[in-house]
Enzyme design. Structure first.
Site, PDB file in Angstrom:
ATOM      1  N   PRO A 291      -0.989  56.470   9.435  1.00 15.80           N
ATOM      2  CA  PRO A 291       0.206  56.843  10.216  1.00 15.80           C
ATOM      3  C   PRO A 291       0.099  56.420  11.678  1.00 15.80           C
ATOM      4  CG  PRO A 291      -1.209  58.743   9.924  1.00 15.80           C
ATOM      5  CD  PRO A 291      -1.883  57.612   9.211  1.00 15.80           C
ATOM      6  N   CYS A 360      17.984  42.201  34.270  1.00 14.86           N
ATOM      7  CA  CYS A 360      19.149  41.299  34.184  1.00 14.86           C
ATOM      8  C   CYS A 360      19.429  40.878  32.743  1.00 14.86           C
ATOM      9  CB  CYS A 360      18.888  40.074  35.055  1.00 14.86           C
ATOM     10  SG  CYS A 360      18.444  40.570  36.704  1.00 14.86           S
TER      11      CYS A 360
HETATM   12  N1  PLP Z   1       0.045  50.306   8.757  1.00 17.09           N
HETATM   13  C1  PLP Z   1       0.552  49.061   8.901  1.00 17.09           C
HETATM   14  C2  PLP Z   1      -0.073  47.946   8.153  1.00 17.09           C
HETATM   15  C3  PLP Z   1       1.643  48.826   9.756  1.00 17.09           C
HETATM   16  O1  PLP Z   1       2.134  47.594   9.899  1.00 17.09           O
HETATM   17  C4  PLP Z   1       2.210  49.936  10.458  1.00 17.09           C
HETATM   18  C5  PLP Z   1       3.368  49.757  11.342  1.00 17.09           C
HETATM   19  O2  PLP Z   1       4.080  48.827  11.386  1.00 17.09           O
HETATM   20  C6  PLP Z   1       1.636  51.202  10.292  1.00 17.09           C
HETATM   21  C7  PLP Z   1       0.566  51.345   9.434  1.00 17.09           C
HETATM   22  C8  PLP Z   1       2.153  52.392  11.020  1.00 17.09           C
HETATM   23  O3  PLP Z   1       3.460  52.681  10.722  1.00 17.09           O
HETATM   24  P1  PLP Z   1       4.135  53.990  11.333  1.00 17.09           P
HETATM   25  O4  PLP Z   1       3.960  53.940  12.797  1.00 17.09           O
HETATM   26  O5  PLP Z   1       5.546  53.881  10.927  1.00 17.09           O
HETATM   27  O6  PLP Z   1       3.450  55.161  10.719  1.00 17.09           O
END
Ligand code: PLP
Length: 433
Positions: A291, A360
């Site tokens: 996450p 801008c």
């Molecule tokens: N893992 C991967 C491979 C990602 O590309 C991302 C975000 O783009 C994340 C985890 C984290 O996603 P989030 O911030 O939505 O939890």
């Protein structure tokens, strides 16, 4: 036009008391006075609570760890935030050698790092192999071939997992959906088994896991369940063909409330997925969550000061000292952030404004059609700016990036100094005379 009151997200680190907004126990107005604006403000309490909400599901009733959080640090990579999560026990999900260096500088361990991303360079692979990362999440055969050769040249074996593109619709903004056939990410579902078979032949790679990440700001659990079932099916097929998977990385992507969205609560979300994995007979797998946004998004806000109010024929503009270079999300995804006056102002009439920065570009806006009772010199707080806020900021228009502070109860810590103008061109050179 009458503007409906906009629901605010539920926040644990920021509160309004008698018309004034606070970060934990400190009035935001005091922070603006002490550190200036634009200023990113984070709440240690909110960061800690979000991490603990995941960790509660990651440890079972007997105290046995059944999953671990690998914080997707692209969401916010300030060393103080990484250090806080490392102390709480997190691993990290990185996408560059720069992020690896940050993890190590913040006291994180390489052996709790997974390395994601579709375009790892030879130098990045070398740095990660030497540091001893837990796993490389690979997204193509050319990447697998390159990693095998880099590991061979170092006399090392690379721990690998393949990122599956499960072709499920995460029902989010197209720019942050990553698990559909047309996205650049992952290995096409139908090619996964044969790609693992290729990987099994690589002498300098060792298959340890499987991974998938379907997108960001996902507010429903059903796309995860669909993706999970598809990946569990692959694990079964791989097992039957003699390829053992030890860990299952189910990515990140859980959404937050910016206004009235109602994503599942973190613990409930993580428990549902973990219970599903166990109920399908895969309880032996080590599970990883990646996450980002759900750990930091609502633990931060961006403070800004109103420079001018500019009435117009069709629109009124509230021109502030923060801009798209500080917070890209509205310009990039038309993302919504709730915006509140830091102190209520009874002298000013309620007027509907577009809140815009000094850059801008007509795309330089932070909020549209907001009813505010404000005057120049008042401060606004742009809520839910902890994720993909500072990390996406730039120096466009030769603007120094904002300072960042973390509030802990009645204490405040400056965790990044405001960039000086001189530092912005310190690495540039004019041509010889
Ligand atoms: N893992 C991967 C491979 C990602 O590309 C991302 C975000 O783009 C994340 C985890 C984290 O996603 P989030 O911030 O939505 O939890």
């Amino acid at each position: 036009m009458t503007i409906k009151a906009i629901p605010l997200p539920k926040l644990s680190g920021f509160t309004e008391r008698d018309g004034s907004w606070y970060a934990e126990e400190i009035p935001l107005a005091d922070l603006a006075k002490e550190f200036g604006t634009p200023l990113y403000v984070y709440s240690k309490k909110a960061l800690t609570e979000a991490y603990q909400a995941y960790d509660k599901a990651c440890v079972d009733g007997q105290g046995k760890r059944r999953a671990r959080v690998h914080y997707a640090m692209k969401a916010n990579s300030n060393l103080a935030i990484l250090n806080l999560f490392a102390k709480l026990g997190a691993g990290f999900d990185i996408v560059s050698a720069g992020e690896l260096a940050r993890v190590l500088a913040a006291g994180g361990s390489a052996n709790k790092v997974v390395f994601s991303g579709v375009g790892k360079s030879t130098q990045e692979m070398t740095a990660a192999l030497k540091a001893g990362v837990k796993c490389f999440n690979l997204e193509s055969i050319p990447e697998l071939t390159r990693l095998n050769s880099v590991a061979g040249s170092l006399g090392l074996k690379a721990p690998i997992s393949l990122r599956v593109n499960p072709d499920v619709d995460p029902k989010t903004h197209p720019y942050i959906s990553t698990g559909l056939k047309g996205n650049k990410f992952g290995i096409a579902y139908d090619d996964v088994i044969k790609t693992y078979q290729e990987a099994a032949k690589m002498p300098h790679c060792e298959i340890v896991g499987i991974d998938c990440h379907i997108g960001s700001q996902i507010t429903e659990i059903s796309p995860y369940m669909d993706a999970l079932d598809r990946v569990l099916d692959l694990i079964k097929q791989l097992d039957a063909s003699g390829i053992k998977i030890h860990h299952l990385d189910i990515g990140g992507g859980l959404g937050i409330s910016y206004t009235n969205e109602t994503p599942p609560a973190i613990t409930e979300f993580a428990n549902t997925l973990l219970n599903h994995i166990e109920s399908k007979g895969f309880g032996h797998l080590e599970v990883l969550f990646e996450p980002g946004r759900s750990l930091v998004g609502n633990a931060g806000l961006l403070l800004t000061t109103i420079e001018y109010l500019k009435p117009g024929e069709t629109k009124n503009f509230c021109i502030v000292d923060a801009a798209m270079n500080d917070l890209m999300r509205p310009a990039m995804y038309e993302a919504f952030h709730a915006i509140v006056p830091v102190k209520s102002n009874s002298k000013a009439p309620a007027v509907t404004y577009d809140i815009v920065g000094p850059i801008c570009e007509s795309g330089d806006w932070l909020g549209r059609d907001r009813s505010l009772s404000v005057q120049p010199g008042d401060q606004l707080a742009i809520l839910s700016a902890g994720a993909y806020g500072f990390t996406m900021s730039s120096n466009y228009n030769t603007r120094g990036r904002a300072a960042e502070v973390m509030v802990d109860g009645t204490q405040v810590h400056l965790i990044r100094e405001r960039e000086t103008i001189e530092s912005l061109f310190a690495n540039e050179k004019v041509l010889p005379a």
